[in-house]
Design an enzyme around this catalytic site. Structure first.
Site, PDB file in Angstrom:
ATOM      1  N   SER A  52       0.853  -1.192   0.000  1.00  0.00           N
ATOM      2  CA  SER A  52       0.000   0.000   0.000  1.00  0.00           C
ATOM      3  C   SER A  52       0.893   1.248   0.000  1.00  0.00           C
ATOM      4  O   SER A  52       1.655   1.428  -0.947  1.00  0.00           O
ATOM      5  CB  SER A  52      -0.961  -0.039   1.182  1.00  0.00           C
ATOM      6  OG  SER A  52      -2.033   0.839   0.985  1.00  0.00           O
ATOM      7  N   ASP A  89      -8.519  -5.141  -6.409  1.00  0.00           N
ATOM      8  CA  ASP A  89      -8.203  -4.189  -5.347  1.00  0.00           C
ATOM      9  C   ASP A  89      -9.089  -2.943  -5.453  1.00  0.00           C
ATOM     10  O   ASP A  89      -9.022  -2.213  -6.442  1.00  0.00           O
ATOM     11  CB  ASP A  89      -6.732  -3.784  -5.450  1.00  0.00           C
ATOM     12  CG  ASP A  89      -6.228  -3.059  -4.214  1.00  0.00           C
ATOM     13  OD1 ASP A  89      -7.052  -2.445  -3.514  1.00  0.00           O
ATOM     14  OD2 ASP A  89      -5.017  -3.104  -3.963  1.00  0.00           O
ATOM     15  N   HIS A 145      -6.906  -5.816  -1.879  1.00  0.00           N
ATOM     16  CA  HIS A 145      -5.832  -4.975  -1.352  1.00  0.00           C
ATOM     17  C   HIS A 145      -4.967  -5.792  -0.402  1.00  0.00           C
ATOM     18  O   HIS A 145      -5.177  -5.816   0.812  1.00  0.00           O
ATOM     19  CB  HIS A 145      -6.428  -3.765  -0.640  1.00  0.00           C
ATOM     20  CG  HIS A 145      -5.437  -2.676  -0.386  1.00  0.00           C
ATOM     21  ND1 HIS A 145      -4.743  -2.053  -1.397  1.00  0.00           N
ATOM     22  CD2 HIS A 145      -5.021  -2.091   0.768  1.00  0.00           C
ATOM     23  CE1 HIS A 145      -3.956  -1.127  -0.883  1.00  0.00           C
ATOM     24  NE2 HIS A 145      -4.102  -1.143   0.427  1.00  0.00           N
TER      25      HIS A 145
END
Length: 543
Positions: free
Chosen positions: A364, A451, A483
């Site tokens: 991320s 995602d 994600h």
């Protein structure tokens, strides 16, 4: 498009749960009470604009908050005559101010609040007249957790996590309990659960170099009995301890960080390797989160392969006061990245590693930092592993899903506003995609096709840009992931590739052949499989 998340269990009514569901409106979640005996659903309110709610133990709505266009929020108290303003939370306090819950009688509200101060303190609020009092504060870090009396809901102890998680006892009746629990071992203590009559506690002891262990603590007997270990297979193994350290940044900020060394490089656990070793700078996501002390499987895996691991709470990380968090506003790829570089320099000066043997890795925001490291500072790292990291901040913000609408202002005020010319210029300047042609070190990218936070396009944009410039890249794609990689088989398969990549492309550490690590995984490698030894063969065997 419907989504639902468990919001809580009722202490007074064990057969009831509260969920937040957006089955009616794709932007906002409604609080819905479910009776588990009859499956009867009761919508507590039709939500047409609130970002969140706080209930008491009867699941009666007491508080609501609404995000405002400037990134601030307003809190509302529910009365007989409807919702009444309970105060505003400025944008700079939004990440460090929140309602925790009520006492069992509903007369006192506990809040974590950073308004008119730096570190977030614990407050008690008299629900009848709105007057608040500080219960606990710490100038080093925010109040992190509370431990309450199961009968009254009153706070008994408060935790603050600076270098380590520390408890301050407020209720003298449990002082001897906490004193005893400290004798269980060198680790951080959490009270995971309590019996209704308060005679038994479930206690978690978390060490960085051991499997987390749960105990059943009998208060009357004054004894904690081991219950189970979360990873019993690790019990006989020597694991690597994590060392907390406060690293100064170039502009005088304090970066609470942690490093782990391979056990063979530091046989005495002194925190100093006998000689420098290759290092992985592992950057946490968020960026509004933090690294902490405790067991971390990635630390142990990488240390076992011969690498030091450095984790840095760069500015924008939460937990260390709002000034530190807000110092990251509009600093993606700028001072936030400088903090990472300053920590790396510290590790080099300490003799932990050498400048030519440092990889950067993360998911991320950590994936963004990896891409920023290889594009904006192309000579600083030997290679990078990007996991679901954004490459283009403009497209990242423009792809925010509808159910994030109430938080969008937090992103735009802290990252850059794509609706203004100045903001668009900033976002382009801080996007790794802008500098893709400067990549000169090996890069591995992992992405989930579904995602919702970092769209698959974020990875594919930079992969295509690199291909256009004939820059090698290995791109791993999972068609059934979002994600991050949730299925164990997918996690194992990606880590097998990452281990191969780190060993063969830059750090030369130990590596286990992929073997059967792709069994049950949906792994695909659309680009660059041939760059890693053994990867094409493993993919062929999987088919």
């Amino acid at each position: 498009n419907a989504r639902a998340d468990l919001a809580g269990l009722s202490p007074k009514h064990p057969h009831e749960v509260l969920i937040n569901a957006n089955d009616r409106n794709p932007k906002y979640f409604d609080p819905i009470r479910i009776d588990l005996r009859t499956a009867k659903r009761t919508r507590l309110i039709q939500n047409d604009g609130y970002a969140g709610f706080t209930t008491d133990d009867d699941f009666t709505l007491r508080l609501a908050n609404k995000a405002l266009p400037d990134g601030s929020s307003e809190w509302f108290k529910r009365t007989k005559n409807g919702w009444k303003s309970f105060g505003r939370v400025p944008q700079g306090d939004a990440l460090t101010t929140n309602a925790l819950g009520f006492t069992r009688d509903g007369k006192t509200l506990y809040m974590i609040d950073s308004r008119d101060r730096d570190t977030a303190a614990l407050y008690s609020v008299n629900w009848a007249d709105g007057k608040s009092e500080i219960v606990h504060e710490d100038p080093r870090a925010d109040v992190g957790g509370i431990f309450v009396n199961p009968k009254s809901g009153a706070v008994r102890a408060v935790s603050v996590d600076y270098l380590r998680n520390e408890w301050t006892v407020l209720d003298p009746s449990v002082q001897k309990d906490f004193d005893y629990l400290k004798t269980l071992g060198d680790g951080d203590i959490q009270i995971a659960s309590q019996s209704d009559d308060d005679t038994y506690w479930i206690v978690l002891l978390s060490r960085s170099d051991a499997s987390p262990r749960y105990y059943v603590y009998d208060r009357a007997a004054g004894k904690a009995t081991p219950w189970f270990e979360t990873r019993p297979a690790l019990a006989s193994l020597k694991l690597a301890p994590k060392h907390p350290v406060a690293i100064p940044s170039r502009d005088g900020m304090t970066l609470v960080s942690y490093y782990t060394l391979p056990t063979e490089s530091d046989p005495g656990n002194s925190g100093k390797p006998t000689q420098p070793v290759p290092m992985v700078l592992f950057v946490h996501g968020g960026p509004w989160g933090r690294d902490s002390y405790g067991y971390n499987s990635y630390d142990q895996w990488l240390a076992n392969r011969g690498y030091a691991v450095l984790e840095v709470n760069y500015r924008a990380s939460t937990g260390f006061g709002k000034k530190f968090t807000n110092a990251g506003d509009l600093q993606w790829g700028r001072k936030m990245h400088d903090d990472l570089l300053d920590a790396v320099d510290w590790a080099i000066k300490q003799g932990i590693t050498t400048k030519d043997k440092i990889a950067i890795m993360g998911g991320s925001y950590g994936g963004y930092a990896t891409l920023a490291g290889l594009t904006m500072t192309p000579d600083e790292f030997a290679c990078g592993v990007d996991i679901v990291g954004p490459s283009n901040l403009m497209t990242l913000l423009n792809s925010i899903p509808p159910y994030w609408a109430s938080f969008r202002a937090q992103f735009t005020t802290r990252m850059g506003n794509p609706d203004t010319e100045e903001g668009r210029a900033l976002l382009k300047e801080r996007s790794p995609l802008t500098y893709a042609d400067q990549i000169k070190k090996p890069l591995l990218i992992g992405q989930g096709k579904n995602d919702p936070r970092v769209n698959v396009n974020e990875s594919e944009q930079i992969v295509k840009a690199m291909q256009a410039k004939n820059i090698p890249v290995t791109y791993v794609l999972f068609p059934d992931e979002g994600h991050g990689f949730r299925r164990p088989e997918n996690n194992t398969s990606f880590n097998a590739v990452a281990e191969d990549f780190l060993a063969s492309k830059c750090l030369n550490g130990r590596v286990e052949p992929i073997g059967n690590d792709f069994v049950g995984s949906t792994i695909t490698v659309p680009v660059g499989a041939q760059l890693l030894p053994g990867l094409p063969e493993a993919l062929a065997a999987k088919k």
